[in-house]
Design a protein around this motif. Structure first.
Motif, PDB file in Angstrom:
ATOM      1  N   SER A 103       0.816  -1.224   0.000  1.00 32.32           N
ATOM      2  CA  SER A 103       0.000   0.000   0.000  1.00 32.32           C
ATOM      3  C   SER A 103       0.847   1.270   0.000  1.00 32.32           C
ATOM      4  N   GLN A 104       2.131   1.130   0.363  1.00 30.44           N
ATOM      5  CA  GLN A 104       3.042   2.277   0.326  1.00 30.44           C
ATOM      6  C   GLN A 104       3.273   2.713  -1.129  1.00 30.44           C
ATOM      7  N   ALA A 107       0.402   4.716  -2.360  1.00 29.02           N
ATOM      8  CA  ALA A 107       0.096   5.950  -1.629  1.00 29.02           C
ATOM      9  C   ALA A 107       0.102   7.186  -2.526  1.00 29.02           C
ATOM     10  N   ASP A 128      -1.942  -4.415   2.333  1.00 35.52           N
ATOM     11  CA  ASP A 128      -1.624  -3.380   3.323  1.00 35.52           C
ATOM     12  C   ASP A 128      -1.395  -4.059   4.667  1.00 35.52           C
ATOM     13  N   ASP A 144      -2.537   1.143   6.984  1.00 36.85           N
ATOM     14  CA  ASP A 144      -1.232   1.793   7.064  1.00 36.85           C
ATOM     15  C   ASP A 144      -1.160   2.976   6.098  1.00 36.85           C
ATOM     16  N   TYR A 145      -1.622   2.745   4.869  1.00 38.94           N
ATOM     17  CA  TYR A 145      -1.696   3.772   3.825  1.00 38.94           C
ATOM     18  C   TYR A 145      -3.117   3.722   3.270  1.00 38.94           C
TER      19      TYR A 145
END
Ligand code: NCC
Length: 276
Positions: A103-104, A107, A128, A144-145
């Motif tokens: 998920s980073q 982003a 994620d 998380d994101y």
């Protein structure tokens, strides 16, 4: 428990990790107006079974490997995050069947996700780091994101491209599997994309070859084959329990140690072929 053998580990993995992806009718998503952007069926009902599959790690040691042709000869190839093929075909091949992205990478701060052609080939599978053993609603409110916001945006921009989201349960089933087989307590962070992708392919393929997850003689502190960035933690782990993941894969390997040394290649059987 006594140290499990390779075949025991493989059967335990098959029994305890079930690869699932989010679908339209799962709660809480079923009640959201954007639920129809999610796939109606889980990934494993839409693709596979494949005979041979290749998992291409992003390690710096892929560089100068000359493995491109061998990788492309597989029926399906999985790659990770922003790892490119263009310009690196000789070493990593050019076929991409599945791209597993954390998920980073998705982003919004990293403006490239929605527009870059890097992500436009193959089936996308996003994931994620969810809180340990959380349910879907708890995770939805605490990702998380912003994976769901970006998922919706991407799906509206690229409606024809298949895009799945890994059920967070998979991360922790796999984490438990690693911890179960290690003598010491490991950090409570989800496994790396590399191990998630490996187990995903074991559920879809008869034979899985994993490249440069266990480093070959080309082992280097270069983090990625596509970047000039040096950090040994990329290979050995910091956030992810990478060293333990690699230990587990080494124990499950059915190929020769020599193949690891020369090709960075591990051979794992697909779950469907196991007689447990
Ligand atoms: O680096 P990353 O992974 O994208 O690599 C994909 C998988 O390849 C294996 N690998 C990679 C480098 C290396 N030297 N040795 C390896 O064995 C690992 O199995 C790895 O999972 C991830 O797991 O999603 C990760 O993502 C990056 C980063 O988010 C993306 O590359 C996007 O830029 C993480 N890096 C940071 O957070 C700074 C990394 O920790 C894990």
């Amino acid at each position: 428990h006594p140290k499990r053998s390779g075949p025991e580990l493989l059967c335990q993995m098959k029994d305890s990790v079930s690869i699932t992806t989010l679908t339209q009718e799962m709660e809480p998503f079923a009640h959201f107006p954007w639920a129809t952007l999610l796939p109606p069926r889980p990934l494993n009902m839409d693709i596979g079974a494949f005979k041979t599959c290749a998992v291409v790690s992003s390690a710096g040691s892929m560089k100068n490997s000359g493995l491109g042709k061998e990788i492309d000869a597989h029926d399906a190839v999985v790659r990770f995050n922003a790892a490119p093929t263009t310009g690196f075909e000789k070493d990593v091949g050019s076929k991409t069947t599945i791209r597993l992205i954390n998920s980073q990478v998705m982003a919004p701060e990293d403006h490239r996700f929605l527009s870059s052609s890097l992500y436009s080939t193959g089936i996308l599978v996003g994931w994620d780091p969810a809180p340990y053993s959380s349910d879907l609603s708890e995770w939805y409110n605490k990702t998380d994101y912003p994976i769901f916001l970006q998922y919706q945006r991407y799906r509206r921009l690229h409606p024809q491209q298949p895009f799945y989201i890994l059920h967070p349960r998979v991360e922790w089933q796999l984490w438990n599997q690693i911890q179960e087989n290690m003598a010491e307590p490991i950090q409570k962070n989800p496994p790396s994309s590399g191990l998630l992708g490996t187990v995903l392919m074991m559920s879809l393929c008869e034979v899985v070859h994993v490249y440069e997850f266990l480093p070959s003689r080309r082992k280097t502190e270069l983090c990625h084959y596509y970047q000039r960035f040096v950090d040994a933690a990329c290979t050995l782990g910091a956030y992810h329990p990478l060293l333990y993941e690699k230990n587990l894969v080494k124990r499950m390997n059915q190929g020769l140690d020599r193949d690891i040394y020369t090709h960075g290649r591990v051979t794992l059987p697909g779950f469907s072929t196991l007689n447990c």
